[in-house]
Design an enzyme around this catalytic site. Structure first.
Site, PDB file in Angstrom:
ATOM      1  N   PHE A 197      35.676  33.939  37.396  1.00 46.90           N
ATOM      2  CA  PHE A 197      34.547  34.649  37.108  1.00 46.90           C
ATOM      3  C   PHE A 197      33.190  34.266  37.867  1.00 46.90           C
ATOM      4  CE2 PHE A 197      33.930  30.405  34.868  1.00 46.90           C
ATOM      5  CZ  PHE A 197      32.650  30.282  35.161  1.00 46.90           C
ATOM      6  N   LYS A 256      43.331  41.589  40.200  1.00 50.53           N
ATOM      7  CA  LYS A 256      43.037  41.076  38.937  1.00 50.53           C
ATOM      8  C   LYS A 256      41.870  40.217  38.856  1.00 50.53           C
ATOM      9  CE  LYS A 256      43.658  38.639  35.986  1.00 50.53           C
ATOM     10  NZ  LYS A 256      42.483  38.095  34.967  1.00 50.53           N
ATOM     11  N   GLU A 259      38.360  38.576  33.511  1.00 49.89           N
ATOM     12  CA  GLU A 259      37.991  39.606  32.580  1.00 49.89           C
ATOM     13  C   GLU A 259      36.720  39.282  31.850  1.00 49.89           C
ATOM     14  OE1 GLU A 259      40.703  36.276  30.654  1.00 49.89           O
ATOM     15  OE2 GLU A 259      40.486  37.399  32.544  1.00 49.89           O
ATOM     16  N   ARG A 260      35.887  38.084  32.308  1.00 50.64           N
ATOM     17  CA  ARG A 260      34.633  37.858  31.804  1.00 50.64           C
ATOM     18  C   ARG A 260      33.290  38.687  32.525  1.00 50.64           C
ATOM     19  NH1 ARG A 260      34.526  31.282  31.710  1.00 50.64           N
ATOM     20  NH2 ARG A 260      36.552  30.757  30.323  1.00 50.64           N
ATOM     21  N   SER A 301      41.037  27.280  38.401  1.00 52.41           N
ATOM     22  CA  SER A 301      41.346  25.650  38.245  1.00 52.41           C
ATOM     23  C   SER A 301      42.487  25.172  38.482  1.00 52.41           C
ATOM     24  CB  SER A 301      41.166  25.603  36.535  1.00 52.41           C
ATOM     25  OG  SER A 301      42.451  26.040  35.776  1.00 52.41           O
ATOM     26  N   CYS A 327      32.585  26.400  42.756  1.00 55.56           N
ATOM     27  CA  CYS A 327      33.518  25.169  43.314  1.00 55.56           C
ATOM     28  C   CYS A 327      33.236  24.384  44.511  1.00 55.56           C
ATOM     29  CB  CYS A 327      34.929  25.924  43.806  1.00 55.56           C
ATOM     30  SG  CYS A 327      34.759  26.894  45.217  1.00 55.56           S
ATOM     31  N   GLU A 360      36.323  18.135  36.459  1.00 54.80           N
ATOM     32  CA  GLU A 360      35.412  19.012  36.796  1.00 54.80           C
ATOM     33  C   GLU A 360      34.554  19.877  35.770  1.00 54.80           C
ATOM     34  OE1 GLU A 360      35.194  22.822  40.173  1.00 54.80           O
ATOM     35  OE2 GLU A 360      36.868  22.738  38.565  1.00 54.80           O
TER      36      GLU A 360
END
Length: 502
Positions: A149, A173, A176-177, A226, A281, A383
């Site tokens: 996201f 893909k 979805e957020r 992640s 990140c 994190e």
């Protein structure tokens, strides 16, 4: 409330699974759209479209494929404001930051415009008696990308830019957020001249991810997310015989030596720690101060700088950062703040409970600062991915180098110093994939490659740059001989041993 479609075969396709997820406006906390969550059949339809389209696309010469990328770059520049506003409305980052998100992706598209040169092979004439050897790079076929996201424009373009330019078809893909920008990018690719089916966007959750990983026609998968999921994606893709690059999480350190320019270092650290609400990140959530005096000076200056930060809605041109992406993520960040208190770290600035007048339902977290954090604390090891900065006090240069080296993550690191010898030693010794010297966020430019070490990266090849071209292509090497004519009655040479080039 609008429904967001998939994009398959060059057109919008309504979701057919009957499952949907809500897309929120992080500034208000209200749902603004529904995104379909694909089932395996929908993913299969996208792959079939891609498989059919890819063969013809691969047959297009590299120069003409590059022209599509040039036109796509132009369209990105034309639609920059529209894309940035759309991105901010679903992610929450301020519009200026959204423009940066798109710009860094655009730079990878610029790199991909050079695909005629990047796909060139090698040639050796006369490698042996009458023997020539040449190599070529060829596309894999249908490849896929699974993106997070936090950079809904940049990271998809990191992946599909080099992949499509190299002659592959791509299944994206996205998260979805915030799915609308990836969908709009696909529309612009069609407008740029990309044939339908070469780029498909399939929204979804774990069902769609598993379908990608298990589909026999998908030859390679690129993932950013992640670390635990990255490891699982890499293992499952490899078990299915797929090529995979899986980028994981990070816990980047900024080491400050006593000779640093403190004002510049603080400005850099505050921007790197709190920009985009820490949802990067390559954010800088840990500052390692070498010596107690260094730590005390940094702490004082950091508090002053934090007091000057403005948190606002994503459309506020004066805001330094906006809300985080979801209510669940806000709760997670605030849970880590409480964990830090419970572990014994000194909470210097507490960002919990921050509200913005007129946007009380928004997912806002104020800037948070901890001091006297130790490597044994869970909040140091994990994190957090939010606007939380931790000060770790090191007593020596050697200890400062060892902290990022021993950490489970190895994405990025920075050092702030005027000492060239110390900086050179640090860059040579630290076990981290990307190093900044007086550069707080050392994201490589588009013609290099992006990738971390240890739990930050799984796979042999990094994102974009020449590693991206290598990842989305395979090499074919041809050894050829055109023998001289054999005269009537003569017998051709025979050999029953492995050929050599003597």
């Amino acid at each position: 409330m609008r429904d967001i479609p998939h994009f398959i075969g060059g057109r919008a396709v309504a979701g057919a699974s009957g499952r949907f997820g809500d897309v929120f406006d992080p500034n208000t906390g209200r749902a603004q759209a529904r995104v379909p969550l694909a089932n395996a059949a929908e993913l299969d339809a996208a792959v079939e479209n891609a498989r059919v389209a890819q063969k013809a696309w691969a047959a297009v010469n590299p120069q003409r494929r590059a022209r599509v990328m040039f036109e796509f770059k132009r369209l990105l520049e034309v639609h920059m404001d529209e894309l940035a506003a759309l991105l901010s409305s679903e992610h929450g980052k301020v519009v200026a930051d959204s423009r940066g998100d798109i710009q860094r992706g655009l730079e990878v598209i610029e790199f991909a415009c050079g695909i005629p040169h990047l796909m060139k092979g090698d040639f050796t004439s006369g490698a042996g008696p009458g023997i020539d050897v040449f190599s070529s790079r060829e596309p894999l076929g249908v490849v896929a990308g699974i993106t997070p996201f936090n950079f809904p424009a940049m990271i998809p373009m990191w992946m599909f830019g080099p992949a499509i330019a190299a002659g592959n078809a791509f299944i994206l893909k996205p998260s979805e957020r915030d799915p609308s920008v990836p969908l709009r990018l696909a529309e612009l690719m069609i407008e740029a001249g990309l044939p339908p089916g070469v780029l498909n966007v399939v929204h979804g959750d774990k069902v769609a991810v598993d379908a990608i990983l298990d589909h026999p026609a998908v030859k390679a998968v690129s993932f950013v997310g992640s670390s635990d999921i990255a490891r699982a994606v890499y293992a499952r893709a490899a078990a299915g015989g797929k090529r995979c690059q899986a980028m994981g999480g990070a816990k980047n350190h900024g080491v400050v030596l006593p000779d640093a320019d403190f004002d510049q270092a603080v400005a850099d650290i505050v921007g790197a720690a709190y920009g985009s609400a820490g949802e990067r990140c390559m954010a800088l959530p840990v500052v390692v101060a070498v010596g107690e005096d260094t730590a005390d000076i940094l702490r004082s200056k950091l508090v002053t700088a934090i007091e000057g930060l403005r948190i606002g809605v994503s459309t506020d041109p004066d805001a330094h950062y906006g809300p985080v992406v979801s209510a669940a993520h806000k709760a997670r960040i605030e849970g880590y703040i409480q964990m830090g208190v419970d572990e014994g770290a000194e909470l210097v600035v507490d960002g919990r409970g921050f509200t913005l007048q007129g946007s009380e339902g928004g997912f806002f977290v104020g800037p948070t600062l901890f001091d006297r954090v130790t490597p044994a604390m869970q909040t140091y090891q994990d994190e957090i991915f939010g606007p939380v900065l931790q000060i770790v006090r090191a007593q020596s240069f050697a200890e400062a180098v060892s902290l990022p080296t021993r950490h489970a993550y190895g994405n990025g690191v920075a050092i702030f110093t005027r000492d060239g010898d110390a900086a050179r030693e640090f860059a040579a010794e630290v076990e981290v994939g990307m190093v900044g010297i007086n550069v707080p966020i050392p994201v490589p430019v588009a013609y290099h490659s992006f990738g971390g070490w240890k739990r930050s990266g799984f796979g042999d090849l990094n994102q974009y740059g020449m590693d991206g071209v290598r990842f989305y292509t395979r090499q074919k090497i041809v050894t050829q001989r055109w023998p001289k004519r054999v005269a009537d009655g003569e017998v051709a040479d025979q050999s029953f041993v492995i050929p050599t080039m003597r």
